[in-house]
Design an enzyme around this catalytic site. Structure first.
Site, PDB file in Angstrom:
ATOM      1  N   LYS A   1      44.353  41.329  36.348  1.00 30.20           N
ATOM      2  CA  LYS A   1      44.805  39.949  36.171  1.00 30.20           C
ATOM      3  C   LYS A   1      46.185  39.859  35.530  1.00 30.20           C
ATOM      4  CE  LYS A   1      41.378  37.222  37.592  1.00 30.20           C
ATOM      5  NZ  LYS A   1      41.557  36.104  38.532  1.00 30.20           N
TER       6      LYS A   1
ATOM      7  N   SER B   1      38.354  46.820  39.394  1.00 28.21           N
ATOM      8  CA  SER B   1      39.232  45.730  38.983  1.00 28.21           C
ATOM      9  C   SER B   1      39.278  45.442  37.491  1.00 28.21           C
ATOM     10  CB  SER B   1      38.837  44.448  39.725  1.00 28.21           C
ATOM     11  OG  SER B   1      37.497  44.094  39.421  1.00 28.21           O
TER      12      SER B   1
END
Length: 507
Positions: free
Chosen positions: A51, A305
């Site tokens: 992110k 992720s």
């Protein structure tokens, strides 16, 4: 439009704060599924998630006037940390609106990275609406977690690195999907440079907003989403990500909670790192794809992720991982209520390890036990075991994929017996090795009737059993001598208040 995105990705300023993450070969998993599996290690970013890329690229693109007013975001986790760190790096004030239900560890992490935090509402949607209102009032720039071209371009640098790190053939790239920013960015770049590579999205089966949107040919809003993989618990795919995904994503798969937990274990086995549930989604989908397509000797890439997992979730993950990789079978089995029945049942199972054994006396006719049995990992193993048990006259109910059984019932088997049993209870500890439970039951023989039994293999060096035996007082010493002969540590628990209040026989 694609060319504009390629230019944005190539010019993205993510490396002022993010790092080029390694593309690690997963040796153990590769050998097990007979393919070459590579992990894109976004869990190694400074905020332990990809992110940061999109957040920084968006904030770095702001004008001086926009920067002077600061940035605002709504998030309960990874995006919040990415915005906070990015703003701090650029010397910009940041405000993060988080739901009141956000774990304190995440709130403290965001504050530690320089952001001001406002706790508002009980869910993300409440926090999001409040952040949008504050953005207008304070003239702050709202940094969207996924539905923004600059954010998408920042996430697209992940694909740029993958194709630079692995220049030979890649069969497919598996991408976790929440709001869609990551898969949109990866798909844009990968399909432009290497259109032969399949881009496959992976979602939890209870949070599949992209799969549902592709099926309906329009964005849909899910009535509710599962929260286990909270990093991708999004009710509606982003508008811009959906526009890109419709033409660039080859397929979207869904996986179960058990499959996600198994994937977390797979990643740990290969890297000794522990991803968050959303971080393991891609590996779960990759494994399911290989099993479905029966492919071998292919290069497959999965995006790991993120690794922002709460420590207290690890026990739950470990419990569900065994089922997710077909290595634990959960059964309810009805056996005759007589001395020696447990022993006969365990002897029939032979050298298979018992992972769990729960039972409480109810009446003199039959006993209902909840049992966990280790499996080879072959999905047909369960069919064979059930068939063999039924062939011996046992009544068997498969609980392996029964969520109620896994979430609650397995911990509730027991309770008070319906009558006074003249029962003595002991907790025992013995070395945990294959056959240890069978050896224990064999030593007891059939001279005493077992009226309560709980055993659970916790993966430690010692197994622990709670056992209740219907026995006359003069035989108590003989039973204890049996324990001592086996070398087991034991403690009588008959007067333990926990036993008396919740399990003791009722007269």
């Amino acid at each position: 439009m694609t060319l504009k995105y390629i230019e944005k990705i190539l010019r993205a300023k993510v490396y002022d704060v993010a790092e080029e993450s390694p593309l690690d070969f997963a040796l153990v998993l590769s050998e097990r599924i007979n393919n070459q599996v590579f992990l894109k290690r976004e869990d190694l970013q400074p905020v332990f998630s990809f992110k940061l890329r999109g957040a920084y690229n968006k904030i770095a693109s702001l004008t001086e006037q926009e920067r002077s007013h600061g940035v605002i975001a709504a998030s309960a986790g990874n995006h919040a940390q990415g915005v906070a760190l990015s703003a701090k790096k650029l010397g910009i004030k940041s405000l993060i609106v988080m739901p009141k239900t956000t774990p304190e560890i995440k709130v403290n992490s965001v504050r530690a990275r320089g952001a001001k935090v406002i706790l508002f509402g009980d869910a993300f949607d409440d926090a999001y609406a409040h952040a949008k209102t504050l953005a207008k009032e304070k003239k702050m720039t709202f940094v969207h977690p996924y539905d923004d071209p600059e954010v998408i371009a920042g996430q697209g640098t992940v694909a740029m690195e993958i194709l630079r790190q692995k220049t030979d053939a890649i069969e497919a790239i598996f991408v976790p999907v929440g709001g869609g920013g990551l898969i949109a960015g990866i798909a844009v770049y990968a399909k432009f440079v290497r259109p032969d590579i399949k881009i496959i999205g992976v979602e939890p089966d209870d949070s599949n907003c992209l799969q549902q949107a592709l099926k309906a040919c329009k964005r849909v809003t899910l009535k509710q989403v599962g929260l286990f993989a909270d990093g991708v618990a999004v009710r509606q795919i982003g508008k811009e990500p959906f526009r890109l995904a419709r033409s660039l994503v080859d397929e979207v798969m869904t996986v179960s909670t058990d499959e996600i937990c198994a994937a977390i274990k797979d990643i740990f086995d290969d890297t000794r790192s522990v991803p968050e549930p959303a971080g393991a989604l891609a590996i779960a989908g990759l494994k399911k794809y290989v099993e479905r397509e029966k492919i071998s000797d292919k290069a497959l890439v999965a995006i790991e992720s993120g690794a922002n997992i709460n420590f207290d979730r690890l026990r739950y993950v470990a419990e569900r991982a065994q089922v997710g990789e077909h290595r634990e079978i959960l059964l309810a089995v009805k056996i005759p209520e007589r001395p020696g029945s447990f022993l006969a049942f365990c002897k029939f199972l032979g050298k298979r390890s018992i992972t769990e054994f729960n039972y409480r006396y109810f009446d003199d006719s039959s006993a209902q036990i909840f049992v966990g049995i280790t499996s080879s990992g072959d999905i047909n193993d369960k069919v064979d075991i059930i068939g063999q048990l039924e062939g011996q006259g046992f009544i068997v109910t498969d609980m392996t994929h029964n969520d109620l059984a896994k979430e609650h019932i397995r911990y509730m088997v027991g309770g008070h017996a319906p009558c006074e049993l003249n029962e003595i209870t002991y907790s025992l500890q013995f070395p945990e090795r294959p056959g240890a439970l069978l050896r224990f039951l064999t030593s007891l023989g059939s001279q005493w009737n077992i009226s309560l039994f709980h055993y659970r293999n916790h993966g430690s060096a010692f197994g622990r059993v709670l056992i209740g035996v219907q026995i006359a007082a003069p035989q108590k010493i003989a039973l204890q001598l049996c324990f001592e002969a086996l070398g087991f540590r034991y403690t009588e628990e008959t007067n333990n208040p926990a036993y008396q209040l919740f399990s003791g026989g009722q007269g």
